[in-house]
Enzyme design. Structure first.
Site, PDB file in Angstrom:
ATOM      1  N   LYS A 194       0.974  -1.256   0.265  1.00  0.00           N
ATOM      2  CA  LYS A 194       0.035  -0.059  -0.001  1.00  0.00           C
ATOM      3  C   LYS A 194       1.035   1.217  -0.088  1.00  0.00           C
ATOM      4  O   LYS A 194       0.654   2.126  -0.852  1.00  0.00           O
ATOM      5  CB  LYS A 194      -1.013  -0.026   1.361  1.00  0.00           C
ATOM      6  CG  LYS A 194      -1.854  -1.267   1.144  1.00  0.00           C
ATOM      7  CD  LYS A 194      -2.828  -0.931   2.446  1.00  0.00           C
ATOM      8  CE  LYS A 194      -2.098  -1.151   3.766  1.00  0.00           C
ATOM      9  NZ  LYS A 194      -1.381  -2.407   3.990  1.00  0.00           N
ATOM     10  N   ARG A 208      11.473  -5.570   4.705  1.00  0.00           N
ATOM     11  CA  ARG A 208      11.256  -4.258   4.597  1.00  0.00           C
ATOM     12  C   ARG A 208      12.218  -3.242   5.506  1.00  0.00           C
ATOM     13  O   ARG A 208      12.683  -3.555   6.321  1.00  0.00           O
ATOM     14  CB  ARG A 208       9.792  -3.769   5.118  1.00  0.00           C
ATOM     15  CG  ARG A 208       9.554  -2.260   5.218  1.00  0.00           C
ATOM     16  CD  ARG A 208       8.087  -1.902   5.083  1.00  0.00           C
ATOM     17  NE  ARG A 208       7.287  -2.477   6.217  1.00  0.00           N
ATOM     18  CZ  ARG A 208       6.040  -2.367   6.397  1.00  0.00           C
ATOM     19  NH1 ARG A 208       5.157  -1.848   5.554  1.00  0.00           N
ATOM     20  NH2 ARG A 208       5.530  -2.638   7.419  1.00  0.00           N
ATOM     21  N   ARG A 220      11.598  -1.283  11.039  1.00  0.00           N
ATOM     22  CA  ARG A 220      10.667  -1.405  12.148  1.00  0.00           C
ATOM     23  C   ARG A 220      10.326  -2.437  12.985  1.00  0.00           C
ATOM     24  O   ARG A 220      10.754  -3.577  13.044  1.00  0.00           O
ATOM     25  CB  ARG A 220       9.171  -1.093  11.072  1.00  0.00           C
ATOM     26  CG  ARG A 220       8.876   0.434  10.811  1.00  0.00           C
ATOM     27  CD  ARG A 220       7.689   0.257   9.883  1.00  0.00           C
ATOM     28  NE  ARG A 220       6.594  -0.315  10.515  1.00  0.00           N
ATOM     29  CZ  ARG A 220       5.423  -0.325   9.926  1.00  0.00           C
ATOM     30  NH1 ARG A 220       5.351   0.276   8.831  1.00  0.00           N
ATOM     31  NH2 ARG A 220       4.383  -0.916  10.280  1.00  0.00           N
TER      32      ARG A 220
HETATM   33  P1  ADP Z   1       2.139  -1.849   3.221  1.00  0.00           P
HETATM   34  O1  ADP Z   1       2.097  -0.241   3.221  1.00  0.00           O
HETATM   35  O2  ADP Z   1       1.005  -2.361   2.530  1.00  0.00           O
HETATM   36  O3  ADP Z   1       2.552  -2.646   4.512  1.00  0.00           O
HETATM   37  P2  ADP Z   1       4.807  -1.714   1.756  1.00  0.00           P
HETATM   38  O4  ADP Z   1       4.448  -0.536   0.623  1.00  0.00           O
HETATM   39  O5  ADP Z   1       5.427  -0.730   3.007  1.00  0.00           O
HETATM   40  O6  ADP Z   1       3.474  -2.371   2.445  1.00  0.00           O
HETATM   41  O7  ADP Z   1       5.372  -2.916   1.081  1.00  0.00           O
HETATM   42  C1  ADP Z   1       5.942  -3.955   2.078  1.00  0.00           C
HETATM   43  C2  ADP Z   1       7.372  -4.389   1.609  1.00  0.00           C
HETATM   44  O8  ADP Z   1       7.254  -5.078   0.505  1.00  0.00           O
HETATM   45  C3  ADP Z   1       8.282  -3.030   1.547  1.00  0.00           C
HETATM   46  O9  ADP Z   1       9.636  -3.586   1.756  1.00  0.00           O
HETATM   47  C4  ADP Z   1       8.338  -3.069  -0.014  1.00  0.00           C
HETATM   48  O10 ADP Z   1       9.462  -2.312  -0.713  1.00  0.00           O
HETATM   49  C5  ADP Z   1       7.907  -4.119  -0.666  1.00  0.00           C
HETATM   50  N1  ADP Z   1       7.140  -4.508  -1.725  1.00  0.00           N
HETATM   51  C6  ADP Z   1       6.176  -3.483  -2.028  1.00  0.00           C
HETATM   52  N2  ADP Z   1       5.280  -3.815  -3.266  1.00  0.00           N
HETATM   53  C7  ADP Z   1       5.923  -4.844  -3.645  1.00  0.00           C
HETATM   54  C8  ADP Z   1       5.884  -5.636  -4.855  1.00  0.00           C
HETATM   55  N3  ADP Z   1       4.855  -5.483  -5.704  1.00  0.00           N
HETATM   56  N4  ADP Z   1       7.037  -6.709  -5.361  1.00  0.00           N
HETATM   57  C9  ADP Z   1       7.834  -7.018  -4.132  1.00  0.00           C
HETATM   58  N5  ADP Z   1       7.967  -6.168  -2.736  1.00  0.00           N
HETATM   59  C10 ADP Z   1       7.204  -5.244  -2.986  1.00  0.00           C
HETATM   60  P1  ADP Z   2       1.097  -1.950   7.794  1.00  0.00           P
HETATM   61  O1  ADP Z   2       0.514  -1.229   6.600  1.00  0.00           O
HETATM   62  O2  ADP Z   2       2.536  -2.207   7.501  1.00  0.00           O
HETATM   63  O3  ADP Z   2       0.416  -2.711   8.589  1.00  0.00           O
HETATM   64  P2  ADP Z   2       0.832   0.757   9.174  1.00  0.00           P
HETATM   65  O4  ADP Z   2       1.965   1.555   9.167  1.00  0.00           O
HETATM   66  O5  ADP Z   2      -0.371   0.967   8.294  1.00  0.00           O
HETATM   67  O6  ADP Z   2       1.482  -0.686   8.710  1.00  0.00           O
HETATM   68  O7  ADP Z   2       0.315   0.593  10.663  1.00  0.00           O
HETATM   69  C1  ADP Z   2       1.412   0.448  11.799  1.00  0.00           C
HETATM   70  C2  ADP Z   2       0.717   0.035  13.230  1.00  0.00           C
HETATM   71  O8  ADP Z   2      -0.146   1.518  13.367  1.00  0.00           O
HETATM   72  C3  ADP Z   2      -0.605  -0.817  12.974  1.00  0.00           C
HETATM   73  O9  ADP Z   2      -0.048  -2.081  13.319  1.00  0.00           O
HETATM   74  C4  ADP Z   2      -1.392  -0.298  14.185  1.00  0.00           C
HETATM   75  O10 ADP Z   2      -1.023  -0.438  15.652  1.00  0.00           O
HETATM   76  C5  ADP Z   2      -1.262   1.210  14.115  1.00  0.00           C
HETATM   77  N1  ADP Z   2      -2.523   1.651  13.120  1.00  0.00           N
HETATM   78  C6  ADP Z   2      -2.250   2.432  11.972  1.00  0.00           C
HETATM   79  N2  ADP Z   2      -3.428   2.558  11.527  1.00  0.00           N
HETATM   80  C7  ADP Z   2      -4.226   2.321  12.228  1.00  0.00           C
HETATM   81  C8  ADP Z   2      -5.600   2.437  12.216  1.00  0.00           C
HETATM   82  N3  ADP Z   2      -6.363   2.812  11.248  1.00  0.00           N
HETATM   83  N4  ADP Z   2      -6.254   1.852  13.237  1.00  0.00           N
HETATM   84  C9  ADP Z   2      -5.716   1.408  14.329  1.00  0.00           C
HETATM   85  N5  ADP Z   2      -4.388   1.336  14.465  1.00  0.00           N
HETATM   86  C10 ADP Z   2      -3.617   1.635  13.378  1.00  0.00           C
END
Ligand code: ADP
Ligand code: ADP
Ligand code: ZN
Length: 215
Positions: free
Chosen positions: A13, A127, A160
């Site tokens: 995302k 990541r 992280r």
């Molecule tokens: P989210 O915000 O949904 O948690 P991220 O955008 O941070 O996910 O992506 C998670 C990890 O996967 C990051 O290290 C990113 O560089 C990698 N990543 C994102 N999209 C892809 C893809 N299409 N193929 C391989 N790795 C990806």
């Molecule tokens: P990812 O997309 O990799 O799961 P985020 O960066 O979106 O991670 O979120 C990291 C953490 O922040 C979550 O595990 C949660 O603890 C908190 N968080 C983020 N957005 C929300 C939300 N909308 N509601 C509740 N907790 C949230």
């Protein structure tokens, strides 16, 4: 335009959001980024949120909802916004529906990025994030040009706290229980578009573009 990115942790995302926000001139709102900043700055909100985040649990709805309302009310959102990581519960989605009329906005599309579980674990544990600008990298799939240095700003990359294997597994469970019900919620409103996220970053963005260009 108001776009919501939905999908499990690690689906990509944040990675897609960087490109979408730029191409469509949307204000990028990541509740995760806002919360991590609050934790780092040790604000009272950050102190409340920290223990939940470290354990891979969701921060209570009332805290998150305040953040999003305040952010959406700012004038720069008038052009449009991209929500990443919010809503994450049905209660948050109901809240969003209640505040949007106040700012004269409506949801244009909810993009669901779907990725297999093993791949999610691989992506999350590999990541790396820029400590300065928040840009995302991956040790295998999106390595920076110089090891542990951000391509965009030269900042240091870090892993992280919640990207450890045990916490990743917990977050995936939390997603299934608390966030997956949103898929039906938005399907019922005719707003959901699914994207196959098991592809490289460019191909995923290609699908995003096709959907957004039809709006
Ligand atoms: P989210 O915000 O949904 O948690 P991220 O955008 O941070 O996910 O992506 C998670 C990890 O996967 C990051 O290290 C990113 O560089 C990698 N990543 C994102 N999209 C892809 C893809 N299409 N193929 C391989 N790795 C990806
Ligand atoms: P990812 O997309 O990799 O799961 P985020 O960066 O979106 O991670 O979120 C990291 C953490 O922040 C979550 O595990 C949660 O603890 C908190 N968080 C983020 N957005 C929300 C939300 N909308 N509601 C509740 N907790 C949230
Ligand atoms: Zn950076």
């Amino acid at each position: 335009m108001l776009i919501i990115l939905l999908g499990p942790p690690g689906a990509g995302k944040g990675t897609q959001a960087e490109e979408i926000a730029q191409k469509y001139n949307l204000v990028y709102i990541s509740t995760g980024d806002i919360l991590r900043k609050a934790v780092k700055e040790e604000t009272s909100m950050g102190r409340n949120a920290r223990e939940y985040m470290d354990q891979g649990q969701l921060v209570p709805d009332n805290l998150v909802v305040e953040i999003v309302r305040d952010r959406l009310m700012k004038p720069d959102c008038a052009n449009g916004a991209l929500l990443d990581g919010f809503p994450r519960t049905v209660d948050q989605a109901v809240f969003l529906d209640q505040v949007l009329p106040d700012i004269g906005a409506k949801i244009d599309r909810v993009l669901l990025i779907e990725v297999e579980e093993n791949e999610l674990i691989e992506r999350l544990t590999g990541r790396r994030v820029c400590s300065n600008c928040g840009a995302n990298y991956h040790i295998k799939y999106k390595p920076p040009q110089v090891r542990n240095v951000c391509d965009q700003c030269g900042g240091d990359l870090y892993q992280r706290e919640d990207d450890s294997l045990a916490t990743v597994k917990e977050r995936l469970e939390v997603y299934k229980k608390q966030t997956e019900p949103l898929i039906k919620f938005y399907q019922g409103k005719g707003l959901l578009s699914s994207i196959d996220g098991n592809q490289n970053i460019e191909d995923v963005f290609g699908q995003v573009r096709n959907i957004l260009e039809d709006l």
